[in-house]
Design a protein around this motif. Structure first.
Motif, mmCIF file in Angstrom:
data_model
loop_
_atom_site.group_PDB
_atom_site.id
_atom_site.type_symbol
_atom_site.label_atom_id
_atom_site.label_comp_id
_atom_site.label_asym_id
_atom_site.label_seq_id
_atom_site.Cartn_x
_atom_site.Cartn_y
_atom_site.Cartn_z
ATOM 1 N N SER A 373 0.845 -1.400 -0.007
ATOM 2 C CA SER A 373 0.085 0.052 -0.063
ATOM 3 C C SER A 373 1.044 1.230 -0.084
ATOM 4 C CB SER A 373 -0.988 -0.162 1.278
ATOM 5 O OG SER A 373 -0.082 -0.019 2.278
ATOM 6 N N LEU A 374 2.063 1.080 0.224
ATOM 7 C CA LEU A 374 3.190 2.260 0.484
ATOM 8 C C LEU A 374 3.936 2.273 -1.033
ATOM 9 C CD1 LEU A 374 4.083 1.943 4.125
ATOM 10 C CD2 LEU A 374 2.331 3.510 2.820
ATOM 11 N N ARG A 375 3.669 1.803 -2.134
ATOM 12 C CA ARG A 375 4.493 1.674 -3.318
ATOM 13 C C ARG A 375 4.132 3.045 -3.796
ATOM 14 N NH1 ARG A 375 6.913 -2.266 -5.883
ATOM 15 N NH2 ARG A 375 6.425 -3.810 -4.368
ATOM 16 N N VAL A 376 5.455 3.562 -4.311
ATOM 17 C CA VAL A 376 5.166 4.700 -5.189
ATOM 18 C C VAL A 376 4.723 4.573 -6.602
ATOM 19 C CG1 VAL A 376 7.520 5.724 -4.280
ATOM 20 C CG2 VAL A 376 7.627 4.371 -6.209
ATOM 21 N N PRO A 377 3.692 5.596 -7.168
ATOM 22 C CA PRO A 377 4.055 6.930 -6.693
ATOM 23 C C PRO A 377 3.132 7.223 -5.345
ATOM 24 C CG PRO A 377 2.386 6.298 -8.560
ATOM 25 C CD PRO A 377 2.833 5.161 -8.297
ATOM 26 N N ALA A 378 3.621 8.174 -4.813
ATOM 27 C CA ALA A 378 3.052 8.567 -3.381
ATOM 28 C C ALA A 378 2.369 9.865 -3.419
ATOM 29 C CB ALA A 378 4.420 9.061 -2.621
ATOM 30 N N PRO A 379 1.498 9.850 -2.702
ATOM 31 C CA PRO A 379 0.540 11.023 -2.466
ATOM 32 C C PRO A 379 1.576 12.375 -2.239
ATOM 33 C CG PRO A 379 -0.511 9.542 -1.088
ATOM 34 C CD PRO A 379 1.239 8.834 -1.535
ATOM 35 N N GLN A 380 0.901 13.475 -2.636
ATOM 36 C CA GLN A 380 1.792 14.680 -2.368
ATOM 37 C C GLN A 380 1.951 15.006 -0.687
ATOM 38 O OE1 GLN A 380 0.193 18.026 -3.952
ATOM 39 N NE2 GLN A 380 1.734 19.605 -3.353
ATOM 40 N N GLY A 381 3.174 15.393 -0.393
ATOM 41 C CA GLY A 381 3.283 15.519 0.901
ATOM 42 C C GLY A 381 3.868 14.496 1.697
ATOM 43 N N SER A 382 4.342 13.155 0.960
ATOM 44 C CA SER A 382 4.660 11.822 1.498
ATOM 45 C C SER A 382 6.419 11.852 1.619
ATOM 46 C CB SER A 382 4.180 10.629 0.726
ATOM 47 O OG SER A 382 2.747 10.721 0.612
ATOM 48 N N HIS A 383 6.616 11.305 2.804
ATOM 49 C CA HIS A 383 8.262 10.774 2.642
ATOM 50 C C HIS A 383 8.474 9.576 1.738
ATOM 51 C CE1 HIS A 383 8.343 13.110 6.566
ATOM 52 N NE2 HIS A 383 7.427 12.454 6.925
ATOM 53 N N ILE A 384 9.603 9.712 1.066
ATOM 54 C CA ILE A 384 9.890 8.721 0.053
ATOM 55 C C ILE A 384 11.461 8.173 0.298
ATOM 56 C CG2 ILE A 384 10.231 8.220 -2.349
ATOM 57 C CD1 ILE A 384 8.026 10.361 -2.834
ATOM 58 N N CYS A 385 11.652 7.007 -0.020
ATOM 59 C CA CYS A 385 12.958 6.259 -0.007
ATOM 60 C C CYS A 385 12.803 5.269 -1.251
ATOM 61 C CB CYS A 385 13.306 5.596 1.270
ATOM 62 S SG CYS A 385 13.665 6.382 2.550
ATOM 63 N N LEU A 386 13.946 5.480 -2.077
ATOM 64 C CA LEU A 386 14.120 4.598 -3.459
ATOM 65 C C LEU A 386 15.135 3.993 -3.342
ATOM 66 C CD1 LEU A 386 12.920 7.465 -5.970
ATOM 67 C CD2 LEU A 386 11.661 5.782 -4.758
ATOM 68 N N ASP A 387 15.136 2.673 -3.720
ATOM 69 C CA ASP A 387 16.271 1.753 -4.124
ATOM 70 C C ASP A 387 16.552 1.970 -5.603
ATOM 71 O OD1 ASP A 387 18.134 -0.023 -4.728
ATOM 72 O OD2 ASP A 387 17.052 -1.785 -3.888
ATOM 73 N N LEU A 388 17.707 2.658 -5.766
ATOM 74 C CA LEU A 388 18.059 3.003 -7.185
ATOM 75 C C LEU A 388 18.719 1.933 -7.873
ATOM 76 C CD1 LEU A 388 18.796 6.627 -6.833
ATOM 77 C CD2 LEU A 388 16.733 5.824 -7.485
ATOM 78 N N GLY A 389 19.161 1.051 -7.138
ATOM 79 C CA GLY A 389 19.714 -0.411 -7.622
ATOM 80 C C GLY A 389 18.745 -1.246 -8.465
ATOM 81 N N GLU A 390 17.393 -0.859 -8.107
ATOM 82 C CA GLU A 390 16.322 -1.882 -8.772
ATOM 83 C C GLU A 390 16.271 -1.691 -10.289
ATOM 84 O OE1 GLU A 390 13.717 -4.348 -7.139
ATOM 85 O OE2 GLU A 390 15.478 -4.070 -5.904
ATOM 86 N N GLU A 391 15.666 -2.616 -11.039
ATOM 87 C CA GLU A 391 15.667 -2.807 -12.493
ATOM 88 C C GLU A 391 15.248 -1.624 -13.293
ATOM 89 O OE1 GLU A 391 14.037 -5.738 -15.890
ATOM 90 O OE2 GLU A 391 14.089 -6.438 -13.767
ATOM 91 N N GLU A 392 13.981 -0.966 -12.606
ATOM 92 C CA GLU A 392 13.498 0.117 -13.227
ATOM 93 C C GLU A 392 14.350 1.345 -13.302
ATOM 94 O OE1 GLU A 392 11.539 0.113 -9.017
ATOM 95 O OE2 GLU A 392 12.467 -1.214 -10.352
#
Length: 509
Positions: A373-392
């Motif tokens: 339920s916390l998968r991006v895209p996130a609602p505006q005003g949310s905290h976000i952490c991304l793993d940039l090593g993932e395939e996408e």
């Protein structure tokens, strides 16, 4: 700009060498874009999207180098540099004589009978077959490849266990056997702690923290991220623990994993019997309690500190000065800056940050969320952490431990966002990583600080790593970054800045 493609027909090099060649070409002044890869349909499509002609390319058995740069001299120089890197291992040390490139693992093992480990890094569709061949040849296996099915993993590990061999992986990127680092590994002193890890950067964090705090490592056995699942049943974790118990150089085992299946965790820890063992199961529920009488840490930092306690080594004091730095950062932030943006190259470090930030700040969105339920895209005003090593994030470009450009661009973007309070980064050192990552990231971090954001950067590494741990930390500090001692403390610092509460820096998991 000009571009060119060089094709090597019916030629294979593994993904690690492809990444090294890509980095060597990208680092040349005047190169805008470069890649070394096998000519799979997906990679050919990436080339086409970048404006390259794929005329003359054959099948996925062909290797290509592609470069776009300022002029033809730059492009040809980069292509030559990439080729030199990829094929260096096929030459003798003096560079004059070619070593024989074996076409099968079995033949290589027969001609090199002193070999005892095979490192396999081929596309997932072929990885299980190659791993079986290595086991048949009597070798332990580090299976770097991913996209291997669970059923193939189970079959490989059952067979390896029956043969008395280790099958590390799939997706095992870090190991250290006999004092030799394999894959992405850090330079550490020998010592009494054996690390068993179902987490790549988790293994690196564990070995690096202990080494910096004065405790050496006997070996590191990577398991692959699914080993402690119900399906795989901890087969290699059990085998690894048994092998370390029999190792005269190992006095204590440090087990590292994301939350395992509880039944499997109990069975794995029972394998250790009364042998000293500390477990760090990152993100396991805080109220889950001990397993087989052993307290289980929820962060890598907490586990490493317990290792020190068990060995009678004094804990380092790193919280007081950090709290003062965070308090200063809180005072300087504009009121509208309230959000955390985590930009990670290490998957385990991203996961641990999601756990810590979630405990303190509430929901944190991610491409690898703790909850779907916390998968991006996130609602505006949310905290976000991304793993940039993932395939996408790695289609058409190297892993972010090797290529910093994507994160540089994202740091610039997030630093300009008036709602972002703090940008949280990891900087991974060691074999395989970028040779000078702070030199690439520090200018972007300085720009973000000038725009009014705070930057917290954790440097994962040791004083012996080729990039120079002290030097990397100094460059980031000079750019205005807060540089905590551990990844968990970096996440607590980010939460403290977002909340304007420096006392959160000392919070325990």
């Amino acid at each position: 700009m000009t571009s060119d493609v060089r094709i090597f027909y019916d030629t294979y090099v593994d993904s690690v060498m492809q990444l090294k060649a890509t980095r060597a070409m990208t680092d040349i002044v005047g190169v805008e874009w470069a890649a070394a890869a096998m000519a799979t349909p997906a990679n050919q499509q990436t080339l086409t999207s970048e404006g390259f002609a794929t005329t003359g390319m054959g099948s996925a058995n062909d290797l290509f180098l592609a470069v776009r740069g300022a002029d033809d001299a730059v492009v040809q120089g980069a292509l030559s540099a990439g080729a030199d890197i990829m094929f260096a291992s096929r030459h003798s040390k003096d560079g004059t004589a070619h070593l024989r490139a074996h076409r099968t693992i079995g033949r290589a093992a027969r001609e090199r009978p002193d070999t005892n480990v095979a490192i396999i890094s081929v596309p997932g569709a072929y990885a299980a077959l190659e791993a079986h061949e290595a086991l048949t040849a009597g070798l332990d296996v580090l299976l770097f490849s991913d996209n291997v099915s669970v059923s193939d993993e189970v079959a490989l590990k059952e067979r390896a266990a029956g043969l008395g061999h280790l099958l590390m992986g799939p997706g095992a990127g870090t190991a250290m056997l006999g004092g030799t680092g394999l894959g992405f590994a850090n330079v550490v002193d020998p010592g009494p702690v054996g690390i068993v890890a179902a987490a790549g950067t988790g293994a690196q964090e564990a070995m690096s923290l202990l080494d910096r705090w004065g405790v050496g490592i006997s070996c590191v056995i990577g398991l692959g991220g699914r080993d402690l699942s119900e399906a795989v049943d901890g087969q290699m974790a059990k085998a690894a623990i048994e092998s370390l118990r029999a190792d005269p150089g190992t006095e204590l085992i440090f087990l590292v994993s994301k939350p395992p299946a509880e039944r499997v965790a109990r069975a794995v820890l029972a394998t250790a019997d009364d042998f000293p063992l500390i477990a760090a199961l990152v993100g396991r529920a805080a109220d889950a309690g001990p397993i087989t009488g052993r307290r289980v840490a929820r962060t890598l930092e907490a586990g490493a500190l317990e290792v020190l306690d068990l060995l009678g080594v004094e804990r380092p004091d790193f919280l007081g000065a950090l709290q003062e730095q965070v308090a200063g950062a809180c005072e300087g932030l504009a009121a509208g800056r309230t959000l955390v943006r985590g930009l990670f190259s290490g998957g385990t470090l991203c996961y641990e940050s999601l756990v810590v930030l979630g405990d303190v700040l509430g929901p944190v969105y991610s491409n690898v969320p703790l909850d779907d339920s916390l998968r991006v895209p996130a609602p505006q005003g949310s905290h976000i952490c991304l793993d940039l090593g993932e395939e996408e994030y790695t289609v058409g470009r190297p892993h972010p431990m090797i290529d910093l450009q994507a994160r540089v661009e994202m740091v610039d973007e997030q630093g300009r966002d008036p709602a972002v309070a703090v940008i949280l980064l990891d900087v991974v050192l060691g074999f395989g990583a970028h040779q000078d990552p702070a030199s690439q990231l520090a200018p972007a971090c300085a720009r973000a600080v000038q725009h009014g954001a705070s930057v917290v950067a954790y440097v994962l590494g040791t004083h012996q790593d080729p990039q120079g741990y002290v030097r990397q930390c100094a460059m980031l500090k000079d750019a205005g970054c807060i540089v905590p001692e551990t990844a968990a403390r970096a996440a607590y610092s980010a939460a403290a800045i977002a909340r304007r509460d420096a006392s959160l820096v000392t919070r325990q998991p």
